[in-house]
Design a protein around this motif. Structure first.
Motif, PDB file in Angstrom:
ATOM      1  N   GLY A 323      43.078   4.819  74.933  1.00  0.00           N
ATOM      2  CA  GLY A 323      43.299   3.497  75.517  1.00  0.00           C
ATOM      3  C   GLY A 323      42.209   3.114  76.507  1.00  0.00           C
ATOM      4  N   ILE A 324      41.691   4.114  77.236  1.00  0.00           N
ATOM      5  CA  ILE A 324      40.607   3.859  78.183  1.00  0.00           C
ATOM      6  C   ILE A 324      39.338   3.486  77.428  1.00  0.00           C
ATOM      7  CG2 ILE A 324      39.351   4.774  80.168  1.00  0.00           C
ATOM      8  CD1 ILE A 324      42.423   4.758  80.487  1.00  0.00           C
ATOM      9  N   GLN A 325      39.092   4.204  76.351  1.00  0.00           N
ATOM     10  CA  GLN A 325      37.884   3.945  75.570  1.00  0.00           C
ATOM     11  C   GLN A 325      37.948   2.590  74.876  1.00  0.00           C
ATOM     12  OE1 GLN A 325      38.050   7.572  73.289  1.00  0.00           O
ATOM     13  NE2 GLN A 325      36.653   8.629  74.670  1.00  0.00           N
ATOM     14  N   GLU A 326      39.162   2.159  74.535  1.00  0.00           N
ATOM     15  CA  GLU A 326      39.316   0.833  73.928  1.00  0.00           C
ATOM     16  C   GLU A 326      38.921  -0.276  74.904  1.00  0.00           C
ATOM     17  OE1 GLU A 326      43.306   0.604  72.495  1.00  0.00           O
ATOM     18  OE2 GLU A 326      42.991   2.110  70.924  1.00  0.00           O
ATOM     19  N   LEU A 327      39.050   0.009  76.199  1.00  0.00           N
ATOM     20  CA  LEU A 327      38.626  -0.949  77.218  1.00  0.00           C
ATOM     21  C   LEU A 327      37.108  -0.953  77.384  1.00  0.00           C
ATOM     22  CD1 LEU A 327      41.290  -0.226  79.991  1.00  0.00           C
ATOM     23  CD2 LEU A 327      41.253  -2.168  78.416  1.00  0.00           C
ATOM     24  N   GLY A 328      36.448   0.035  76.764  1.00  0.00           N
ATOM     25  CA  GLY A 328      34.996   0.139  76.853  1.00  0.00           C
ATOM     26  C   GLY A 328      34.524   1.157  77.864  1.00  0.00           C
ATOM     27  N   ASN A 329      35.457   1.702  78.684  1.00  0.00           N
ATOM     28  CA  ASN A 329      35.073   2.684  79.686  1.00  0.00           C
ATOM     29  C   ASN A 329      34.928   4.073  79.077  1.00  0.00           C
ATOM     30  OD1 ASN A 329      37.172   0.619  81.166  1.00  0.00           O
ATOM     31  ND2 ASN A 329      35.461   1.177  82.501  1.00  0.00           N
ATOM     32  N   THR A 330      34.172   4.922  79.759  1.00  0.00           N
ATOM     33  CA  THR A 330      34.010   6.319  79.352  1.00  0.00           C
ATOM     34  C   THR A 330      34.866   7.187  80.267  1.00  0.00           C
ATOM     35  OG1 THR A 330      31.740   5.927  78.602  1.00  0.00           O
ATOM     36  CG2 THR A 330      32.347   8.207  79.097  1.00  0.00           C
ATOM     37  N   ILE A 331      35.558   8.169  79.674  1.00  0.00           N
ATOM     38  CA  ILE A 331      36.433   9.033  80.456  1.00  0.00           C
ATOM     39  C   ILE A 331      36.049  10.495  80.236  1.00  0.00           C
ATOM     40  CG2 ILE A 331      38.183   8.987  78.617  1.00  0.00           C
ATOM     41  CD1 ILE A 331      39.106   9.132  82.307  1.00  0.00           C
ATOM     42  N   PHE A 332      35.922  11.234  81.333  1.00  0.00           N
ATOM     43  CA  PHE A 332      35.610  12.656  81.296  1.00  0.00           C
ATOM     44  C   PHE A 332      36.785  13.458  81.851  1.00  0.00           C
ATOM     45  CE2 PHE A 332      31.326  10.666  82.217  1.00  0.00           C
ATOM     46  CZ  PHE A 332      30.837  10.798  80.922  1.00  0.00           C
ATOM     47  N   TYR A 333      36.719  14.778  81.646  1.00  0.00           N
ATOM     48  CA  TYR A 333      37.795  15.688  82.050  1.00  0.00           C
ATOM     49  C   TYR A 333      37.196  16.769  82.937  1.00  0.00           C
ATOM     50  CZ  TYR A 333      42.231  18.252  81.138  1.00  0.00           C
ATOM     51  OH  TYR A 333      43.463  18.881  81.237  1.00  0.00           O
ATOM     52  N   ASP A 334      37.633  16.832  84.187  1.00  0.00           N
ATOM     53  CA  ASP A 334      37.089  17.808  85.139  1.00  0.00           C
ATOM     54  C   ASP A 334      37.554  19.216  84.756  1.00  0.00           C
ATOM     55  OD1 ASP A 334      36.342  19.323  87.416  1.00  0.00           O
ATOM     56  OD2 ASP A 334      36.534  17.567  88.708  1.00  0.00           O
ATOM     57  N   ILE A 335      36.595  20.129  84.602  1.00  0.00           N
ATOM     58  CA  ILE A 335      36.917  21.502  84.179  1.00  0.00           C
ATOM     59  C   ILE A 335      36.521  22.521  85.254  1.00  0.00           C
ATOM     60  CG2 ILE A 335      36.843  21.023  81.705  1.00  0.00           C
ATOM     61  CD1 ILE A 335      33.955  22.099  81.678  1.00  0.00           C
ATOM     62  N   THR A 336      36.630  22.099  86.525  1.00  0.00           N
ATOM     63  CA  THR A 336      36.222  22.951  87.641  1.00  0.00           C
ATOM     64  C   THR A 336      37.448  23.472  88.378  1.00  0.00           C
ATOM     65  OG1 THR A 336      34.426  21.353  87.930  1.00  0.00           O
ATOM     66  CG2 THR A 336      34.627  23.100  89.580  1.00  0.00           C
ATOM     67  N   THR A 337      37.527  24.765  88.573  1.00  0.00           N
ATOM     68  CA  THR A 337      38.615  25.338  89.353  1.00  0.00           C
ATOM     69  C   THR A 337      38.359  25.073  90.839  1.00  0.00           C
ATOM     70  OG1 THR A 337      37.460  27.463  89.495  1.00  0.00           O
ATOM     71  CG2 THR A 337      39.024  27.187  87.682  1.00  0.00           C
ATOM     72  N   LYS A 338      39.387  25.311  91.657  1.00  0.00           N
ATOM     73  CA  LYS A 338      39.207  25.293  93.111  1.00  0.00           C
ATOM     74  C   LYS A 338      39.470  26.692  93.643  1.00  0.00           C
ATOM     75  CE  LYS A 338      40.835  23.625  97.559  1.00  0.00           C
ATOM     76  NZ  LYS A 338      41.823  22.829  98.317  1.00  0.00           N
ATOM     77  N   PRO A 339      38.517  27.322  94.364  1.00  0.00           N
ATOM     78  CA  PRO A 339      37.122  26.928  94.422  1.00  0.00           C
ATOM     79  C   PRO A 339      36.437  27.150  93.061  1.00  0.00           C
ATOM     80  CG  PRO A 339      37.431  29.094  95.439  1.00  0.00           C
ATOM     81  CD  PRO A 339      38.783  28.601  95.055  1.00  0.00           C
ATOM     82  N   PRO A 340      35.237  26.626  92.852  1.00  0.00           N
ATOM     83  CA  PRO A 340      34.291  26.030  93.791  1.00  0.00           C
ATOM     84  C   PRO A 340      34.429  24.517  93.979  1.00  0.00           C
ATOM     85  CG  PRO A 340      33.227  26.328  91.693  1.00  0.00           C
ATOM     86  CD  PRO A 340      34.612  26.872  91.533  1.00  0.00           C
ATOM     87  N   GLY A 341      35.214  23.842  93.159  1.00  0.00           N
ATOM     88  CA  GLY A 341      35.377  22.402  93.336  1.00  0.00           C
ATOM     89  C   GLY A 341      36.630  22.107  94.129  1.00  0.00           C
TER      90      GLY A 341
END
Length: 346
Positions: A323-341
């Motif tokens: 649905g986000i992509q249909e709006l034309g936006n790009t969506i990513f998925y954060d794959i960082t644990t805490k820590p370090p993110g």
């Protein structure tokens, strides 16, 4: 605040029997104070200061017939990340730990009944008090609100040269049949108990038949541990084309778009019990269609001091983000644990 969040909170208070709740609509004050501000730590400090100013004015109006105290829902991780304990370094200043708040604490003007508890302990207390399950298990939401989920920028290009680091990263990613690029923006992280402010990188698989969470987790850890300039990895289901750095500020239209994207994603994920929190972040990057890029960050945690990635089924992820992509936006998925993110990007 997120879409309809103030209404939802007032509804909860009404259902619990509170009759004297007043909602202060202060967004215009915050937008004016934060106009043109891009530094994440400066944003947090200004938000905290304005919070105190507004609270003091309201308390003054209410306390004509006696002295009132300010009650805060501060929990222990807030004090740690703000560097307010003897052994903690500053990671990010929480709005409830700016200098104005510290002064009020020293004067005995603030009550913080939860300040020595972790989030899981707060939830146990909520159960003991008989609070509704939905209220106890709401996703945590940062005090500064959506202001720290818009990564502001006052530049359209960067002078930093990270080509060598990007080549090194792709040498590492080759092992996992992946490829990636370092992004011309920065995010807050924590490594060795200290704050970092480095680049995120986006990665994707050369061929989807190689796609697996085991590879994603391993490559994320390896890249961040080996590269000094990268403190966060995000994942794309498809190859990423050219992304253009744009100016981006805390403005009404940007908040409105973030609220819409956030609501769309939360409507599909709020019932996934394993997800402890899911920030949705607006980036100052535009795709080829001149539409903003976003990051979803679903994490699993108990106490907010550490967090692991929620390993979403790839078909479900594609369905949720379509649905986000249909709006034309790009969506990513954060794959960082805490820590370090850190859980939040700022």
């Amino acid at each position: 605040m997120r879409l309809n969040e103030s209404k939802e909170i007032m509804k909860h208070f009404n259902e619990l029997g509170f009759k004297n709740i007043k909602l202060i609509k202060a967004e215009e004050f915050y937008l004016k104070e934060l106009k043109g501000v891009v530094d994440p730590e400066q944003k947090r400090i200004l938000i905290g200061k304005l919070f105190v100013d507004i609270a003091n004015e309201e308390i003054s109006n209410l306390s004509k017939n006696g002295e009132l105290l300010l009650v805060q829902g501060t929990i222990y991780p807030d004090t740690i990340e703000s560097g307010s304990t003897d052994k903690a370094a500053l990671i990010k200043t929480h709005h409830n730990r700016v200098s104005e708040i510290e002064k009020l604490i020293s004067k005995g003007k603030i009550i913080e009944p939860l300040k020595e508890l972790y989030k899981d302990e707060v939830r146990k207390l909520g159960k003991e008090l008989g609070l509704p399950h939905k209220l106890i298990y709401r996703h945590p939401f940062p005090g500064p609100g959506l202001a720290i989920r818009i990564i502001c920028s006052d530049k359209t290009d960067t002078q930093d040269d990270y080509k060598k680091e990007e080549n090194s990263m792709n040498d590492i990613l080759e092992k996992f049949q992946m490829v990636g690029k370092i992004l011309p923006i920065k995010s807050v992280g924590v490594q060795g108990d200290f704050r970092t402010y480095h680049y995120p990188a986006v990665v994707w698989f050369k061929n989807n038949k190689y796609r697996s969470w085991e590879k994603i987790n391993e490559c994320s850890s390896m890249v961040i541990n080996k590269l000094k300039t990268v403190n966060r990895l995000i994942f794309s289901l498809s190859p990423v084309g050219n992304l253009k750095l744009e100016t981006l500020y805390l403005e009404k239209q940007n908040l409105a778009e973030l609220r819409k994207i956030d609501a769309m994603l939360r409507s599909r994920t709020d019932e996934i019990g394993e997800i402890w929190q899911m920030p949705v972040v607006q980036l100052p990057l535009c795709n080829s269609g001149k539409k903003l890029c976003y990051v979803m960050r679903p994490v699993c945690s108990q106490d907010a001091m550490s967090a692991s990635i929620f390993e979403m089924n790839f078909d479900l992820l594609k369905e949720i983000t379509s649905g986000i992509q249909e709006l034309g936006n790009t969506i990513f998925y954060d794959i960082t644990t805490k820590p370090p993110g850190t859980i939040e990007w700022e």
